[in-house]
Design an enzyme around this catalytic site. Structure first.
Site, PDB file in Angstrom:
ATOM      1  N   MET A   1      27.624   1.106  -2.042  1.00  0.00           N
ATOM      2  CA  MET A   1      27.496   0.630  -0.996  1.00  0.00           C
ATOM      3  C   MET A   1      28.124  -1.077  -1.001  1.00  0.00           C
ATOM      4  SD  MET A   1      23.746   0.758   1.203  1.00  0.00           S
ATOM      5  CE  MET A   1      24.220   3.094   1.739  1.00  0.00           C
ATOM      6  N   HIS A  33      25.097  -1.151 -10.317  1.00  0.00           N
ATOM      7  CA  HIS A  33      24.525  -1.112 -10.100  1.00  0.00           C
ATOM      8  C   HIS A  33      22.904   0.084 -10.479  1.00  0.00           C
ATOM      9  CE1 HIS A  33      26.704  -3.108  -6.172  1.00  0.00           C
ATOM     10  NE2 HIS A  33      26.882  -4.276  -7.459  1.00  0.00           N
ATOM     11  N   ASP A  86      30.426  -6.330  -3.175  1.00  0.00           N
ATOM     12  CA  ASP A  86      29.956  -6.200  -4.407  1.00  0.00           C
ATOM     13  C   ASP A  86      31.751  -5.811  -5.143  1.00  0.00           C
ATOM     14  OD1 ASP A  86      29.121  -7.891  -6.298  1.00  0.00           O
ATOM     15  OD2 ASP A  86      28.478  -5.924  -7.401  1.00  0.00           O
ATOM     16  N   SER A 123      28.704   1.435  -8.088  1.00  0.00           N
ATOM     17  CA  SER A 123      27.231   1.286  -6.906  1.00  0.00           C
ATOM     18  C   SER A 123      27.011   2.508  -6.541  1.00  0.00           C
ATOM     19  CB  SER A 123      26.802   0.175  -6.135  1.00  0.00           C
ATOM     20  OG  SER A 123      25.620   0.460  -5.346  1.00  0.00           O
ATOM     21  N   THR A 124      26.348   3.029  -6.094  1.00  0.00           N
ATOM     22  CA  THR A 124      26.213   4.474  -5.151  1.00  0.00           C
ATOM     23  C   THR A 124      27.251   5.380  -5.549  1.00  0.00           C
ATOM     24  OG1 THR A 124      25.008   3.801  -3.445  1.00  0.00           O
ATOM     25  CG2 THR A 124      25.044   5.926  -3.488  1.00  0.00           C
TER      26      THR A 124
END
Length: 370
Positions: free
Chosen positions: A309, A216, A312, A189-190
């Site tokens: 973050m 993401h 998940d 993600s991030t």
């Protein structure tokens, strides 16, 4: 003392709005605003903010140029605001390549359906970046010339790599287990776009397994991201579509706003793209793809959880681990945000924590990619 933030946007309304949202959090403090990139470069050097929020399209100096200047002169974590358009996606990816660490849609209704959730997410992202160390920007690589069609195992075996991967510390510190695999699955993600580019550009054309990637990312961004990776990597990279038959040496990026699963078909399986539950927090979701892989491929999966973050990937990794798969996590020191890797590590699911710069080498040694 709160995280010090510099807000940069040519719109006085947006500067004021972002400043108000940031200042509502007691752990954040707006120490300055700028109306263009040139002002941002100057104020970054003067005020020494811990995080900068940056618009892309501005007069005098645009956001991408400002990111490059700031990272060269006063390296600072930067959160970009982007429009959810094709051009906005390309510009945001350029900003990430220049050194920005994260991005959010500029329209708050695109961040979350609930206004309060959108505000909370913005505050969380800024605080997360304020806690992290910086990494060097990626040096853009020239596009790689590849066959017009996705290569098969036979086709890939006759294509020579132009730039072999240089040995890293992973050769000395990470020994292959000898386990056999059929699939590499990556969730992030991030900070993921930069991490994925670092890893995938090092994989050789003859990498022996299909690769599933869950990042993401909004729906408008994944086609541009897949195209960019495909142009930079020796392996093939594409935005996944229902019916894609998994091929060795090809990476399938989950489309934004959808869920990527696997079903039987061909010798390695076939991609199935579904809308999924509207209440899911993540679309695409690492847990869903990992869980689907555990059911179809079982223990013959090497799964890697990169910077991001939240948590998940933890439950999907739990299912993979139960089926006998190998789970790795990016180490804390090299993550932009340690949330996702920490979740799988704290749950006892990850067998190794690996630095980003060592990850590609470790993957190739473990999965027989070299």
């Amino acid at each position: 003392m709160g995280v010090k933030v510099l807000v940069v946007d040519d719109s006085s309304f947006f500067r004021r709005r972002v400043s108000e949202i940031v200042s509502k959090d007691p752990d954040l403090e707006v120490i300055g605003t700028a109306a263009n990139g040139a002002e941002a470069v100057k104020l970054a050097a003067q005020l020494k903010p811990q995080v900068i929020t940056m618009d892309i399209e501005m007069p005098v100096m645009d956001g991408i140029t400002a990111v490059r200047e700031i990272m060269a002169q006063t390296p600072t974590p930067i959160l970009m605001f982007s429009s959810l358009t094709h051009d906005g996606a390309k510009a945001t990816l350029d900003a990430l390549e220049a050194g920005a660490l994260d991005f959010l849609p500029k329209r708050f209704e695109d961040i979350a359906t609930n206004k309060d959730d959108a505000i909370k997410l913005l505050q969380q992202r800024v605080k997360a970046l304020g806690r992290r160390r910086l990494f060097r920007p990626i040096t853009p690589r020239p596009a790689v010339t590849k066959p017009a069609v996705a290569p098969t195992r036979t086709a890939m075996s006759v294509v020579k790599d132009k730039a072999p991967v240089q040995p890293s510390r992973a050769k000395a510190s990470i020994r292959p287990s000898g386990k056999k695999y059929k699939l590499l699955a990556i969730g992030t993600s991030t900070g993921g776009p930069v991490a994925l580019q670092r890893i995938l550009t090092q994989l050789p054309t003859h990498y022996p397994h299909p690769i599933l990637i869950v990042q993401h990312m909004p729906a408008a961004f994944t086609p541009a991201f897949a195209a960019r990776l495909n142009g930079l990597c020796k392996i093939n990279v594409k935005e996944a579509q229902s019916g894609d038959t998994l091929q060795p040496g090809c990476a399938y990026l989950a489309p934004g706003g959808m869920q990527m699963m696997l079903e039987r078909g061909g010798s390695h399986g076939r991609v199935k793209i579904v809308a999924g539950n509207a209440e899911m927090n993540y679309k695409p979701c690492v847990d869903i793809t990992f869980a689907s892989a555990s059911k179809l491929v079982g223990g013959d999966v090497l799964a890697v959880v990169l910077t991001g973050m939240g948590a998940d990937g933890r439950e999907g990794a739990r299912m993979l681990k139960g089926a006998g798969a190998t789970i790795w996590a990016q180490d804390e020191a090299s993550c932009v945000v340690y949330g996702m890797p920490q979740a799988v590590t704290a749950a006892g699911l990850s067998s190794k924590s690996i630095a980003l710069d060592d990850m590609a080498e470790a993957i190739m040694r473990e999965s027989g990619g070299q």
